[in-house]
Write an enzyme that holds these catalytic residues in place. Structure first.
Site, mmCIF file in Angstrom:
data_model
loop_
_atom_site.group_PDB
_atom_site.id
_atom_site.type_symbol
_atom_site.label_atom_id
_atom_site.label_comp_id
_atom_site.label_asym_id
_atom_site.label_seq_id
_atom_site.Cartn_x
_atom_site.Cartn_y
_atom_site.Cartn_z
ATOM 1 N N TYR A 1 0.170 -6.042 -5.280
ATOM 2 C CA TYR A 1 0.234 -6.677 -6.600
ATOM 3 C C TYR A 1 1.302 -7.763 -6.672
ATOM 4 O O TYR A 1 1.411 -8.441 -7.683
ATOM 5 C CB TYR A 1 0.527 -5.642 -7.688
ATOM 6 C CG TYR A 1 -0.707 -5.011 -8.254
ATOM 7 C CD1 TYR A 1 -1.667 -4.485 -7.410
ATOM 8 C CD2 TYR A 1 -0.919 -4.932 -9.622
ATOM 9 C CE1 TYR A 1 -2.804 -3.897 -7.911
ATOM 10 C CE2 TYR A 1 -2.048 -4.339 -10.131
ATOM 11 C CZ TYR A 1 -2.990 -3.823 -9.272
ATOM 12 O OH TYR A 1 -4.106 -3.236 -9.770
ATOM 13 N N ASP B 1 -5.296 10.010 -0.479
ATOM 14 C CA ASP B 1 -6.684 10.472 -0.664
ATOM 15 C C ASP B 1 -6.739 11.963 -0.994
ATOM 16 O O ASP B 1 -7.503 12.398 -1.861
ATOM 17 C CB ASP B 1 -7.565 10.124 0.541
ATOM 18 C CG ASP B 1 -6.860 10.301 1.869
ATOM 19 O OD1 ASP B 1 -5.758 9.774 2.022
ATOM 20 O OD2 ASP B 1 -7.392 10.985 2.747
#
Ligand code: NAP
Length: 404
Positions: free
Chosen positions: A153, A269
């Site tokens: 970002y 995950d």
């Protein structure tokens, strides 16, 4: 209390890094575009009533950003707005339209970067009665610390087929022997020791001061060893360097921290799986920007709260904090007095907690809980609940005030 003491005053940061909060404080706000005109007045009604009950007062100072600013000043983010948030330290905002094709990628990102608001704080909990897609939403009570200034970002990327992309690919091939396709855009993912440690420090301090049991460092360090893996390692280093008497890593205590705060880590995950199947094992979470982006929305959905999820962007060193509705401007509902003001109201709750006005925050949360438990809700919840009384945005706010 003398008259002078009750005059509106600014927040200040003391020399030892503590916010000095007057009882009558001036705070800047951005109403927000689209449904901002609906949710801001509703939220303000609730804020003012809860403050008055507790002998506090906010002098709201409107500053402009987004479409309203562009119409009135020709700038999407006027300098005065940035200056106001800089000077007054803490403020709140509604959603802002992201200008398409303009010079600013996102007004929200711009404000976070200018004020170096390195923590994106997203508490996720369930409110009794809120429709949820899972069987036990009450087990979700997590607080996410998402790093706000680094990772993908940071916006360090070049577009495919440009000279920049060709030049960067050539440099990477020559210097590192990396082969990058001629048709690829390229992004850079910086994760620094200082950036990681200040984020994790904030998460540990929060967990300790709020009586939380654990902090989980969420990362993809098994694959991205020198960025996400380094974040994990720097986190554990920090525990030893600065928190040795109050916190301990799983490895150093075998999962038995005693009175100390437990610090553990999880691969990103697996975290998504386990946050769904064993939510009570997660408490405070510290993670990098992209993981935190996905995780905070996924967890908010788990408690049915995507429309009411609050957020705050904070720099704990300078004291700056900007609290915000996490949803967008929902333009099709603008001005209809229809949408749920819950997100900006709960962002205000976070802001009052940050100011140390815990009793104001607690009053609002209790009244909001009662309102939802009474099944008095806006359209978004009403369509998912049996026997709900659907009310307008402003009526929802009045219902909360009635239950304060
Ligand atoms: P959005 O404004 O969040 O709206 C998407 C949908 O979310 C709405 O159609 C509505 O769903 C639901 N929703 C949003 N706010 C709600 C509320 N207060 N109460 C109940 N439901 C609500 O997302 P978008 O349409 O993708 O984005 C519109 C604009 O907002 C864009 O310019 C975007 O850049 C901007 N944006 C700003 C922020 C921010 O300022 N923090 C964040 C995201 C997006 P239903 O139609 O199903 O009821």
């Amino acid at each position: 209390m003398t008259e002078t003491a009750r005059e509106p005053a600014r927040l200040r940061m003391s020399a030892d890094g503590k916010l000095q909060v007057p009882e009558n404080v001036v705070l800047p706000y951005i109403e927000g575009d689209g449904t901002g005109i609906d949710i801001w007045p509703a939220a303000r009604l609730v804020f003012d009533a809860a403050c008055a009950r507790n002998g506090k007062r906010v002098e709201w100072l409107e500053v402009l950003a987004g479409e309203k600013a562009f119409k009135e000043t020709g700038s999407w983010l006027p300098e005065e707005t940035v200056q106001a948030f800089t000077d007054y330290l803490v403020g709140i905002k509604g959603p802002l339209t992201t200008p398409v094709g303009g010079g600013i990628r996102s007004l929200n990102v711009a404000l976070r970067q200018i004020l170096d608001l390195y923590v994106c704080l997203r508490p996720v909990r369930w409110f009794d009665g809120v429709p949820s897609p899972v069987k036990h939403p009450e087990l979700v009570d997590m607080v996410i610390f998402r790093e706000n200034t680094e990772d993908v970002y940071a916006g360090l990327e070049v577009q495919a087929f440009t000279k920049d992309a060709v030049d960067l690919a050539a440099f990477l091939r020559e210097r590192f022997g990396w082969t990058i396709g001629a048709d690829a855009g390229i992004g850079v993912k910086p994760i620094s020791e200082s950036g990681s440690k200040r984020l994790i420090r904030a998460a540990l301090n929060y967990a300790l001061s709020h009586g939380r049991k654990s902090v989980t460092l969420v990362h993809k360090g098994n694959i991205q060893k020198f960025t996400e893996g380094a974040f994990r390692r720097w986190g554990y280093d920090l525990v030893k360097e600065e928190f040795g008497d109050r916190a301990v890593s799983w490895e150093d205590c075998g999962g038995e921290p005693g009175e100390r705060l437990l610090v553990k880590d999880a691969i990103a995950d697996i975290t998504f799986q386990q946050a769904l199947t064993r939510p009570s094992e997660f408490d405070v979470i510290a993670t990098m920007n992209l993981n935190g982006d996905y995780l905070s929305d996924a967890l908010a959905a788990q408690v049915g709260g995507i429309g009411i999820a609050p957020g705050g962007n904070i720099n704990y060193v300078t004291g700056h904090g900007l609290f915000e509705a996490t949803h967008g401007t929902a333009p099709k509902y603008a001005g209809l007095d229809r949408v749920n003001p819950g997100s900006v109201i709960l962002s205000g709750v976070m802001m009052f907690e940050y100011l140390g006005w815990q009793e104001v925050a607690d009053d609002i949360v209790r009244a909001l809980e009662r309102t939802i438990a009474d099944r008095v809700v806006t359209y978004d919840f009403a369509r998912l609940m049996d026997g709900a009384t659907e009310v307008k945005c402003s009526e929802f706010a009045s219902a909360i005030v009635d239950r304060l």
